[in-house]
Design a protein around this motif. Structure first.
Motif, mmCIF file in Angstrom:
data_model
loop_
_atom_site.group_PDB
_atom_site.id
_atom_site.type_symbol
_atom_site.label_atom_id
_atom_site.label_comp_id
_atom_site.label_asym_id
_atom_site.label_seq_id
_atom_site.Cartn_x
_atom_site.Cartn_y
_atom_site.Cartn_z
ATOM 1 N N ASP A 1 -28.068 47.652 26.911
ATOM 2 C CA ASP A 1 -28.232 48.162 27.714
ATOM 3 C C ASP A 1 -29.337 48.883 28.356
ATOM 4 O OD1 ASP A 1 -25.026 48.532 28.259
ATOM 5 O OD2 ASP A 1 -25.051 49.681 26.149
ATOM 6 N N GLU A 2 -29.376 49.235 29.552
ATOM 7 C CA GLU A 2 -31.112 49.951 29.943
ATOM 8 C C GLU A 2 -31.274 51.193 29.136
ATOM 9 O OE1 GLU A 2 -32.514 49.625 33.355
ATOM 10 O OE2 GLU A 2 -31.598 47.442 33.380
ATOM 11 N N ASN A 3 -31.968 51.344 28.945
ATOM 12 C CA ASN A 3 -33.286 52.135 28.300
ATOM 13 C C ASN A 3 -32.742 51.567 27.341
ATOM 14 O OD1 ASN A 3 -34.498 53.588 30.754
ATOM 15 N ND2 ASN A 3 -32.451 54.389 30.677
ATOM 16 N N GLN A 4 -32.246 51.181 26.421
ATOM 17 C CA GLN A 4 -32.823 50.970 24.784
ATOM 18 C C GLN A 4 -33.982 50.328 24.352
ATOM 19 O OE1 GLN A 4 -30.014 48.352 23.167
ATOM 20 N NE2 GLN A 4 -27.634 49.055 23.692
ATOM 21 N N GLU A 5 -34.803 50.668 23.156
ATOM 22 C CA GLU A 5 -36.081 49.798 22.740
ATOM 23 C C GLU A 5 -35.445 48.689 22.272
ATOM 24 O OE1 GLU A 5 -39.528 51.913 19.836
ATOM 25 O OE2 GLU A 5 -37.381 52.900 19.815
ATOM 26 N N MET A 6 -36.745 47.685 22.676
ATOM 27 C CA MET A 6 -36.753 46.796 22.249
ATOM 28 C C MET A 6 -38.016 45.824 22.170
ATOM 29 S SD MET A 6 -34.702 44.918 25.591
ATOM 30 C CE MET A 6 -33.059 45.464 26.003
ATOM 31 N N THR A 7 -38.811 44.994 21.955
ATOM 32 C CA THR A 7 -39.880 43.583 22.137
ATOM 33 C C THR A 7 -39.481 43.107 23.459
ATOM 34 O OG1 THR A 7 -39.026 41.679 21.730
ATOM 35 C CG2 THR A 7 -39.533 43.200 19.692
ATOM 36 N N GLY A 8 -41.210 42.856 23.660
ATOM 37 C CA GLY A 8 -41.362 42.416 25.071
ATOM 38 C C GLY A 8 -40.799 41.082 25.312
ATOM 39 N N ALA A 9 -40.123 40.291 24.204
ATOM 40 C CA ALA A 9 -39.471 39.420 24.167
ATOM 41 C C ALA A 9 -38.231 38.937 24.840
ATOM 42 C CB ALA A 9 -40.715 38.488 22.799
ATOM 43 N N SER A 10 -37.963 39.946 23.704
ATOM 44 C CA SER A 10 -36.945 40.227 23.972
ATOM 45 C C SER A 10 -36.483 41.283 25.828
ATOM 46 C CB SER A 10 -35.761 42.067 23.408
ATOM 47 O OG SER A 10 -34.822 41.573 23.377
ATOM 48 N N MET A 11 -37.707 41.793 26.187
ATOM 49 C CA MET A 11 -37.056 42.473 27.633
ATOM 50 C C MET A 11 -36.767 41.394 28.753
ATOM 51 S SD MET A 11 -39.868 45.741 27.553
ATOM 52 C CE MET A 11 -39.457 46.813 26.871
ATOM 53 N N LEU A 12 -38.858 39.743 28.250
ATOM 54 C CA LEU A 12 -37.871 38.938 29.000
ATOM 55 C C LEU A 12 -37.156 38.115 29.213
ATOM 56 C CD1 LEU A 12 -39.489 37.166 30.805
ATOM 57 C CD2 LEU A 12 -40.251 35.780 28.173
ATOM 58 N N ILE A 13 -36.305 37.679 27.881
ATOM 59 C CA ILE A 13 -34.673 37.554 28.243
ATOM 60 C C ILE A 13 -34.235 38.170 28.641
ATOM 61 C CG2 ILE A 13 -33.133 35.810 26.780
ATOM 62 C CD1 ILE A 13 -36.115 35.013 26.862
ATOM 63 N N GLN A 14 -34.082 39.245 28.210
ATOM 64 C CA GLN A 14 -32.535 40.124 29.076
ATOM 65 C C GLN A 14 -33.591 40.201 30.042
ATOM 66 O OE1 GLN A 14 -30.292 42.400 27.869
ATOM 67 N NE2 GLN A 14 -30.555 40.735 25.590
ATOM 68 N N ALA A 15 -34.319 40.160 30.771
ATOM 69 C CA ALA A 15 -34.583 40.194 31.947
ATOM 70 C C ALA A 15 -33.983 38.605 33.318
ATOM 71 C CB ALA A 15 -35.893 40.936 32.335
ATOM 72 N N LEU A 16 -34.594 37.681 31.964
ATOM 73 C CA LEU A 16 -33.980 36.405 33.448
ATOM 74 C C LEU A 16 -32.390 36.531 33.067
ATOM 75 C CD1 LEU A 16 -36.778 34.333 30.922
ATOM 76 C CD2 LEU A 16 -36.441 35.004 33.369
ATOM 77 N N ALA A 17 -31.576 37.211 32.024
ATOM 78 C CA ALA A 17 -30.235 36.992 32.541
ATOM 79 C C ALA A 17 -30.219 37.772 33.537
ATOM 80 C CB ALA A 17 -29.968 37.963 31.172
#
Length: 575
Positions: free
Chosen positions: A15-31
């Protein structure tokens, strides 16, 4: 990039506005960008990203060299039309993809390249495996970013995909320091892209379209030149409708092949240094030249002082910087090629009457066709290309490196549909053809992919055969083996009094044994009589294959426009 990406890869969007690492943000964005495969190579500065790739199950293809990864991403982008994604580490990992980035920039291929970087507090200290990748790549990317705050990362990634795939496509780089990849922040990917300074013109000006339509009606000797811009715009159907409605002769640049059917009666062939006599003379004698998505590269124009001397030039291009850059343009049309062609098709212009012009063109085609000498005991590369075309029925995706084999493929393989031709045009990159075939196979898993390679270029990225072995990708490697740097040798023969300085290989590896070392079936063909049977067997094989085709060593590519000459000064137009 299909709609089932996340299900197929066994990962869930957070979900949006979850706290996560930059690496996790990258993979979520690619998805969220529907990326279904990334090509890359891990290292110290991107281990957090690779740990996230492992945890999420993101589909990753491990290249054996970063150059292979970026060229595979290029092949994927060229065939799919979607941005290819490449992930590498800092320092040498980043510098090893520079060639591919430059290649993608000049050939307008959409890439998103993510490079690892040393921690932000070490940037500028000459830390271990640090390189100023932002400075290095600034001239060869559409844009590049360096993340300094973790919560900026989602915006950067979203903007990167937008920039790479809109307007004139091209590569965008994101430099991700390892501390930013490990830091935590809130992920927000729903924010809209707002780039006031980047607003490509997509819809052309109606008055310019009318000027162009009127010019066609008034012309006696018009010719259309199609470039890769038509393919990037997915405008082949609109081009076909326009050409056939107006009955205009059409020629193509090297990268534009496939935008219009190569077997159609209105197609004149490829233009430029090794183009057909008819295509080049059509440009030289035309009174109206309509360029659509082509940038008037020097290999297309020959000597500028001789280029289309009697023609009014109309130029359709989404990049306004290309219009008038090399060739003076009387009718500039800034916009997307597909939209421009759609508007031209809707405009009720009166078609011209070009019977005399077509008769002249047909006469040239009959008098000056492509030619080569057939010899009973020598395998001719031109004949090899003709056989590949016949046996694939023109349906294969063909990739090449750069050089003689590239020109023979462009001349003798008739591209009747778009997105079948993957080659390095503007940069002329050796080593491009094989890894780009791997990317093309991922983009089109149900289509036959044939990598037509020179023996020299293949040796630059041959280690990527490990990918074929690992994944059993059915790429067909066909080596046009003349035991030399063929185009270098040809120029040394013609312009350097046959001083073959370091262009002829005194020894070569056994390519069949190389293939077998990777558990890939291989053949060595020297007798022309064996070629067709082996080719059929190789194409029918369910897995990867390699064919080492020993062609005539001193065969040259003709016709040819020598440096400094014009289209009307071609050499080798007849046997």
């Amino acid at each position: 990039m299909g709609p089932e990406t996340k299900e197929m890869q066994g990962r869930e969007l957070k979900d949006e506005n979850q706290e996560m690492t930059g690496a996790s943000m990258l993979i979520q964005a690619l998805a969220r960008e529907n990326v279904d495969v990334i090509f890359g190579y891990p290292g110290g500065a991107n281990l957090t990203t690779y740990d996230e790739i492992y945890r999420t199950g993101m589909h990753h293809v491990l290249a054996r060299h970063e150059q292979g990864a970026v060229h595979a991403a290029e092949g994927y982008a060229r065939v799919s039309g979607n941005p290819g994604v490449c992930v590498v580490t800092s320092g040498p990992g980043a510098t090893n993809v520079v060639t591919g980035i430059a290649d993608a920039m000049i050939d307008s291929l959409p890439l998103v390249v993510i490079t690892g970087q040393v921690a932000t507090n070490a940037i500028g200290t000459d830390a271990f495996q640090e390189a100023d990748v932002i400075g290095v790549t600034m001239p060869i990317t559409k844009h590049n970013f360096q993340a300094r705050e973790v919560e900026d990362l989602p915006r950067m990634i979203k903007e990167a995909f937008h920039i790479a795939s809109t307007g004139r496509p091209g590569p965008v780089l994101i430099d991700l320091p390892k501390d930013i990849a490990a830091a935590s922040g809130f992920f927000n990917y729903d924010q809209p892209v707002e780039l006031p300074g980047y607003q490509p013109t997509v819809i052309p000006n109606k008055l310019q379209i009318k000027k162009l339509a009127d010019a066609v009606s008034e012309a006696d000797r018009p010719v259309v030149l199609t470039g890769a811009g038509v393919l990037h715009a997915h405008g082949s159907d609109e081009l076909y409708d326009y050409i056939t409605k107006q009955q205009l002769p059409v020629a193509s640049t090297l990268l534009g092949l496939g935008a219009f059917p190569g077997t159609h009666e209105l197609f004149l062939g490829m233009v430029g240094m090794h183009g057909t006599y008819t295509a080049n003379m059509a440009l030289h004698e035309s009174d109206l030249l309509i360029s659509i998505g082509a940038r008037f590269d020097d290999r297309v124009t020959g000597a500028l002082k001789h280029f289309a001397p009697n023609a009014k030039v109309a130029h359709i291009d989404i990049d306004p910087a290309e219009i008038g850059k090399n060739i003076e343009t009387q009718i500039p049309v800034v916009g997307d090629a597909k939209e421009a062609l759609r508007m031209l098709n809707e405009y009720n212009g009166t078609p011209g009457e070009f019977s005399e012009w077509k008769q002249q063109l047909q006469g040239w085609q009959e008098e000056y066709p492509l030619w080569y000498h057939e010899e009973k005991d020598l395998l001719k590369p031109q004949h090899l290309m003709e056989m590949i075309y016949e046996e694939t029925k023109g349906e294969a995706v063909v990739t090449t490196d750069v050089g003689q084999h590239q020109m023979w493929a462009a001349q003798y393989y008739k591209f009747d549909r778009p997105d079948c031709w993957v080659t390095s045009g503007g940069l002329g990159t050796m080593g491009f053809g094989f890894p780009s075939a791997i990317g093309a196979q991922f983009a089109a898993p149900d289509r036959q992919v044939v990598a037509v390679l020179g023996d020299a270029g293949f040796q630059m990225t041959a280690q990527e055969m490990s990918i074929l072995q690992e994944l059993n990708l059915p790429v067909k490697i066909i080596l046009v083996n003349n035991a030399s740097l063929g185009m270098v040798r040809q120029w040394q023969e013609l312009f350097y009094e046959q001083r073959y300085s370091n262009s002829v290989f005194p020894i070569q590896p056994d390519f069949v044994k190389m293939a077998e070392a990777y558990n890939i079936k291989g053949w060595k063909i020297e007798n022309p009589g064996d070629m067709q049977e082996v080719l059929r067997e190789a194409l029918a094989h369910p897995g990867p294959v390699l064919m080492d085709c020993r062609v005539e060593k001193e065969e040259n590519v003709y016709p040819m426009i020598a440096p400094g000459k014009g289209h009307h000064e071609m050499e080798g137009i007849k046997p």
